[in-house]
Design a protein around this motif. Structure first.
Motif, PDB file in Angstrom:
ATOM      1  N   TRP A 237     -64.844  -4.235 -55.004  1.00 25.77           N
ATOM      2  CA  TRP A 237     -64.639  -3.221 -56.436  1.00 25.77           C
ATOM      3  C   TRP A 237     -62.618  -3.097 -56.324  1.00 25.77           C
ATOM      4  N   LEU A 238     -62.674  -2.738 -55.102  1.00 22.00           N
ATOM      5  CA  LEU A 238     -61.912  -2.234 -53.996  1.00 22.00           C
ATOM      6  C   LEU A 238     -60.228  -3.474 -54.497  1.00 22.00           C
ATOM      7  N   LEU A 239     -60.546  -4.657 -53.866  1.00 22.39           N
ATOM      8  CA  LEU A 239     -59.349  -5.772 -53.993  1.00 22.39           C
ATOM      9  C   LEU A 239     -59.768  -5.853 -56.054  1.00 22.39           C
ATOM     10  N   CYS A 240     -60.374  -5.635 -56.755  1.00 26.53           N
ATOM     11  CA  CYS A 240     -59.929  -6.062 -58.386  1.00 26.53           C
ATOM     12  C   CYS A 240     -59.686  -5.068 -58.990  1.00 26.53           C
ATOM     13  N   LEU A 241     -59.736  -3.903 -58.084  1.00 25.55           N
ATOM     14  CA  LEU A 241     -59.378  -2.520 -58.994  1.00 25.55           C
ATOM     15  C   LEU A 241     -57.723  -2.383 -57.801  1.00 25.55           C
ATOM     16  N   LEU A 242     -57.264  -2.894 -57.262  1.00 27.70           N
ATOM     17  CA  LEU A 242     -55.779  -2.930 -56.776  1.00 27.70           C
ATOM     18  C   LEU A 242     -55.094  -4.479 -57.640  1.00 27.70           C
ATOM     19  N   VAL A 243     -55.157  -5.418 -57.747  1.00 28.07           N
ATOM     20  CA  VAL A 243     -54.724  -6.474 -59.036  1.00 28.07           C
ATOM     21  C   VAL A 243     -55.133  -6.118 -60.172  1.00 28.07           C
ATOM     22  N   ALA A 244     -55.985  -5.049 -60.937  1.00 22.22           N
ATOM     23  CA  ALA A 244     -56.183  -4.627 -61.477  1.00 22.22           C
ATOM     24  C   ALA A 244     -54.804  -3.697 -62.364  1.00 22.22           C
ATOM     25  N   ALA A 307     -62.350  10.666 -74.439  1.00 26.92           N
ATOM     26  CA  ALA A 307     -62.159  11.591 -74.143  1.00 26.92           C
ATOM     27  C   ALA A 307     -60.003  11.427 -73.724  1.00 26.92           C
ATOM     28  N   VAL A 308     -59.573  11.018 -73.640  1.00 21.73           N
ATOM     29  CA  VAL A 308     -58.236  10.501 -73.284  1.00 21.73           C
ATOM     30  C   VAL A 308     -57.651   9.373 -74.219  1.00 21.73           C
ATOM     31  N   SER A 309     -56.472   9.284 -74.192  1.00 27.63           N
ATOM     32  CA  SER A 309     -55.392   7.910 -74.357  1.00 27.63           C
ATOM     33  C   SER A 309     -54.587   8.078 -73.897  1.00 27.63           C
ATOM     34  N   VAL A 310     -54.989   7.034 -72.361  1.00 20.48           N
ATOM     35  CA  VAL A 310     -53.888   6.551 -71.149  1.00 20.48           C
ATOM     36  C   VAL A 310     -53.869   4.913 -71.596  1.00 20.48           C
ATOM     37  N   PRO A 311     -52.445   4.631 -70.187  1.00 16.97           N
ATOM     38  CA  PRO A 311     -51.531   3.093 -70.667  1.00 16.97           C
ATOM     39  C   PRO A 311     -53.761   2.880 -69.721  1.00 16.97           C
ATOM     40  N   HIS A 312     -53.656   1.373 -69.659  1.00 12.73           N
ATOM     41  CA  HIS A 312     -54.297   0.391 -69.145  1.00 12.73           C
ATOM     42  C   HIS A 312     -54.684   0.665 -67.599  1.00 12.73           C
ATOM     43  N   GLY A 313     -53.437   1.302 -66.846  1.00 10.04           N
ATOM     44  CA  GLY A 313     -53.705   1.537 -65.421  1.00 10.04           C
ATOM     45  C   GLY A 313     -54.696   2.344 -65.118  1.00 10.04           C
ATOM     46  N   ARG A 314     -54.311   3.150 -66.027  1.00 11.52           N
ATOM     47  CA  ARG A 314     -55.092   4.925 -65.729  1.00 11.52           C
ATOM     48  C   ARG A 314     -56.659   4.671 -66.448  1.00 11.52           C
ATOM     49  N   LEU A 315     -56.683   3.768 -67.882  1.00  7.80           N
ATOM     50  CA  LEU A 315     -58.287   3.294 -68.320  1.00  7.80           C
ATOM     51  C   LEU A 315     -59.336   2.920 -67.478  1.00  7.80           C
ATOM     52  N   MET A 316     -58.314   1.754 -66.914  1.00  8.02           N
ATOM     53  CA  MET A 316     -59.163   0.976 -65.644  1.00  8.02           C
ATOM     54  C   MET A 316     -59.954   1.393 -64.636  1.00  8.02           C
TER      55      MET A 316
END
Length: 371
Positions: A237-244, A307-316
């Protein structure tokens, strides 16, 4: 005349408001995860009121203390934490899939990973004679008196599911001739899923002894997730989150359309390849450990966007936290609704997720809705 300071523009102010809301939502989801982890020690066939006296009094009945410690530290805590990690992986994969395909109905299983994992488990069970004792969810607690030296036993059902998921995604990429065309990739994933599902059904038909063990995988289970699985899923999860997170700006550009993304200088082929790798790794890891869990990866990004409208970084990131909370909460309900019996957590997420999507569709198609 006195100088008048210009007011911030509406888009800038809106971004600030949504960024603040996103931060509060992240904090709320983290607090919720900690609460669910604490509740996970109390829900089960034996209540916390019976465990605490033995747990906090090691000088008393040593057998009762050892049993209480095993129930809390070796069974319930890793199960709840594993459910959160699997849900976080699926939530992250769902956000990546919806951004990659630019479709809010995309889910982590679109590239055929679920069907590939099911086929891998079905083949492993069939080659082991279908007498695998029990299928520990997808964790693969296999009791086999014969075939003990077989390489499939050493690989385990977890490994077979992961290998099947990865091979299915690779087959999808081959049929789609790479990642250049998103629509072709989507159609290839659907075809691979249908064909591999048919092969799985055929194998189960020829090996009926595998049906009962296979059912646990198809319905989804967190009952046999241990600390090793938790560490593995957390690391992935940490690896995939960093790459994403590093690819998030590319997803923001891709959301504007392929022509616009190319005009911004984005290299779409490497971007799609990296996103497919993240999607396959996150989904394959979660499915291999817990089986097929429906609707978590699909519903988590929807709940965040509502709930919120955020760019993809925060969305993921938020979708990942939301997915973890959803699956951890569903696991607690599966344990507690019919205690001491348990419901398959995949069935519960399918019912709740399907109900949520039906409500969402009804709201959007009603007068004044979005559709």
């Amino acid at each position: 005349m006195s100088a008048v300071m210009p007011l911030p523009s509406v888009p800038t102010r809106a971004r600030t408001v949504h960024a603040r809301r996103g931060g509060w939502l992240a904090v709320a989801l983290i607090v919720l995860a900690l609460c669910l982890l604490a509740l996970g020690t109390a829900v089960g066939s034996m209540g916390l009121e019976n465990l605490l006296p033995a747990l906090w009094n090691p000088q008393g009945d040593s057998a009762a203390h050892a049993m209480a410690q095993q129930i809390v530290w070796d069974i319930r805590l890793p199960r709840t934490l594993g459910a959160w990690c699997a849900g976080a992986l699926l939530g992250l994969a769902g956000a990546v899939a919806q951004g990659l395909f630019r479709n809010p109905l995309a889910d982590p299983y679109l590239l055929g990973s679920a069907s590939g994992a099911s086929l891998g488990v079905a083949i492993a069970l069939a080659l082991m004679g279908g007498g695998a004792g029990m299928l520990g969810g997808a964790q693969g607690a296999i009791a086999v008196s014969v075939y003990s030296s077989h390489w499939l036993v050493r690989l385990g059902l977890t490994g077979a599911a992961f290998v099947g998921a990865v091979l299915a995604v690779l087959l999808t990429l081959v049929l789609a001739r790479g990642v250049q065309h998103t629509l072709r990739l989507l159609l290839a994933g659907v075809v691979v899923g249908v064909v591999l599902g048919a092969f799985t059904s055929l194998i189960l038909l020829l090996s009926p002894d595998s049906l009962q063990a296979m059912q646990a995988f198809l319905l989804g289970s967190t009952g046999f997730v241990g600390w090793t699985s938790c560490v593995l899923m957390a690391a992935v999860w940490l690896l995939c989150l960093l790459v994403a997170w590093l690819l998030a700006r590319g997803l923001d550009g891709l959301a504007l359309g392929e022509a616009t993304a190319q005009s911004l200088g984005l290299r779409l082929a490497p971007l799609r390849a990296a996103l497919v790798a993240v999607l396959a790794l996150a989904t394959g890891t979660a499915v291999a450990q817990t089986g097929l869990i429906a609707f978590v990866g699909l519903a988590a990004p929807h709940l965040v966007r509502s709930a919120v409208s955020v760019p993809h970084g925060r969305l993921m990131l938020l979708s990942s936290l939301m997915g973890g909370a959803l699956l951890a909460g569903a696991d607690l309900l599966a344990r507690g609704l019919l205690a001491p019996q348990e419901l398959p957590v995949g069935v519960l997420t399918a019912v709740l997720g399907g109900g949520y999507l039906l409500w969402l569709m009804h709201r959007r198609t009603s007068p004044g809705g979005l559709l």
